[in-house]
Design a protein around this motif. Structure first.
Motif, mmCIF file in Angstrom:
data_model
loop_
_atom_site.group_PDB
_atom_site.id
_atom_site.type_symbol
_atom_site.label_atom_id
_atom_site.label_comp_id
_atom_site.label_asym_id
_atom_site.label_seq_id
_atom_site.Cartn_x
_atom_site.Cartn_y
_atom_site.Cartn_z
ATOM 1 N N ASP A 83 -6.229 10.016 -4.764
ATOM 2 C CA ASP A 83 -6.656 11.402 -4.748
ATOM 3 C C ASP A 83 -6.270 12.035 -3.415
ATOM 4 O OD1 ASP A 83 -7.986 13.820 -5.057
ATOM 5 O OD2 ASP A 83 -9.950 12.967 -4.519
ATOM 6 N N GLY A 84 -5.339 13.009 -3.468
ATOM 7 C CA GLY A 84 -4.881 13.662 -2.248
ATOM 8 C C GLY A 84 -5.353 15.100 -2.163
ATOM 9 N N ASN A 85 -5.435 15.599 -0.949
ATOM 10 C CA ASN A 85 -5.915 16.951 -0.700
ATOM 11 C C ASN A 85 -4.979 17.667 0.262
ATOM 12 O OD1 ASN A 85 -8.884 16.579 -1.842
ATOM 13 N ND2 ASN A 85 -8.466 14.828 -0.517
ATOM 14 N N TYR A 86 -4.617 18.905 -0.081
ATOM 15 C CA TYR A 86 -3.845 19.726 0.826
ATOM 16 C C TYR A 86 -4.812 20.233 1.884
ATOM 17 C CZ TYR A 86 -0.426 23.178 2.385
ATOM 18 O OH TYR A 86 0.457 23.911 3.137
ATOM 19 N N SER A 87 -4.628 19.792 3.117
ATOM 20 C CA SER A 87 -5.675 19.930 4.134
ATOM 21 C C SER A 87 -6.062 21.369 4.427
ATOM 22 C CB SER A 87 -5.247 19.224 5.421
ATOM 23 O OG SER A 87 -5.150 17.824 5.207
ATOM 24 N N ALA A 88 -5.121 22.319 4.310
ATOM 25 C CA ALA A 88 -5.459 23.724 4.555
ATOM 26 C C ALA A 88 -6.437 24.260 3.515
ATOM 27 C CB ALA A 88 -4.196 24.582 4.575
ATOM 28 N N HIS A 89 -6.552 23.566 2.378
ATOM 29 C CA HIS A 89 -7.475 23.981 1.318
ATOM 30 C C HIS A 89 -8.758 23.155 1.317
ATOM 31 C CE1 HIS A 89 -3.821 25.570 -1.201
ATOM 32 N NE2 HIS A 89 -4.126 26.354 -0.190
#
Length: 322
Positions: free
Chosen positions: A104-110
């Motif tokens: 599970d990855g996350n776009y850090s700016a979001h």
């Protein structure tokens, strides 16, 4: 995720041959790290990160792709965004007998948006020989990332990137060649007017845990990417791949002089962002405006795997926006 019925070993090996990677099982057994690295490079060269297919769908036809559609998009070299590219690569490696899981990855700016898929390759040569692979973020990612060696840094296609631990998470950071900060980002999720997450001179792009999740986990989180009209992937043509310097010279997109210390095998970016065509290293690429009347033809020329009718419809959408 039943990879046996979705993608057989026979089909996987046929796909490797299509990429130009022959004798896959033999090379995997002989030198697994080199084999997978070569496969990653061939995959990022020929299977594009692109949202053209999504833009080419009518509103009523939009949906999160099924596993069957993901396999079809991979085998045909149509490509797509992270869910397609990384899930297909996962199934491909599983068909070759490797242990691969989805992360599970996350776009850090979001923040924690659960909008990115990353791969964990486990026990490659011996127990605990574990790597992160990400061939679906639209940025050059030409290496497996060995978890035991973090932090690690690479420089490919004019982009300097780094992986390191942050608590229990792993993060990806960019420095030299990071076009997002100057507004020319053609890759991955755009940050629009968001404040980027900075760690000194580095921009934090993704963060993710190392706990495997199932394919179904991503489906509710992917709705805003595939269904929400405000998503940039449904508003802006983006197509990216990473051919060699020699290939771009042969297509007339780079000058012949200069050469490469790697005999022309150095990777470059080839990308469209609407009417902007970018070619070369990301830290000093050549940007060309493509006139609207030839835009569809140019996209088809440089990204032949994307269905022609979807290219036409995506370009028509851009025309209407103007």
């Amino acid at each position: 995720m039943d990879n046996v019925s979705l993608l057989t070993q026979e089909k996987a090996l046929s796909f490797l041959n299509k990429l130009g990677v022959e004798n896959g099982l033999g090379k995997l057994q002989q030198d697994p790290c080199k084999f997978i690295t070569d496969l990653i490079k061939a995959y990022q060269e020929q299977v594009p990160f692109q949202c053209v297919t999504m833009m080419g769908l009518a509103v009523e036809d939009r949906h999160i792709p099924t596993l069957e559609e993901i396999v079809e998009a991979g085998l045909s070299m149509e490509g797509g965004v992270c869910l397609t590219l990384n899930v297909f690569f996962c199934l491909l490696l599983r068909a070759l007998g490797l242990k691969v899981d989805l992360l599970d990855g996350n776009y850090s700016a979001h923040g924690d948006d659960h909008s990115h898929v990353i791969l964990l390759l486990s026990d490659l040569r011996f127990p605990g020989d574990n790597y992160v692979i990400d061939v679906g973020n639209g940025f050059p990612s030409m290496e497996m990332i060995p978890l035991k060696e973090l932090p690690v840094e690479h420089y490919h296609a004019g982009l300097e990137y780094r992986y390191e631990y942050s608590g229990e998470d792993v993060i990806r950071l960019h420095r030299s060649g990071d076009t997002t900060l100057d507004g020319e980002n053609v890759c991955c999720c755009p940050i629009d007017e968001e404040k980027p997450v900075m760690r000194g001179e580095w921009r934090q792009v993704f963060h993710f845990t190392l706990k495997p999740v199932d394919f179904e986990y991503f489906q509710p989180h992917m709705e805003r990417i595939y269904l929400d009209e405000s998503c940039d992937f449904l508003q802006c043509i983006r197509a990216v791949r990473f051919p060699t310097e020699t290939a771009l010279i042969q297509k007339g997109l780079l000058p012949k002089e200069g050469g490469s210390e790697e005999k022309g095998d150095k990777r470059m970016v080839l990308a469209f962002k609407n009417q902007s065509l970018l070619a070369g290293p990301m830290d000093k690429d050549i940007k060309t405006k493509v006139e609207m009347d030839v835009l569809a033809a140019k996209i088809k020329e440089f990204f032949p795997g994307i269905p022609a009718d979807k290219v036409d419809k995506a370009v028509q959408k851009i025309v209407k926006q103007k």
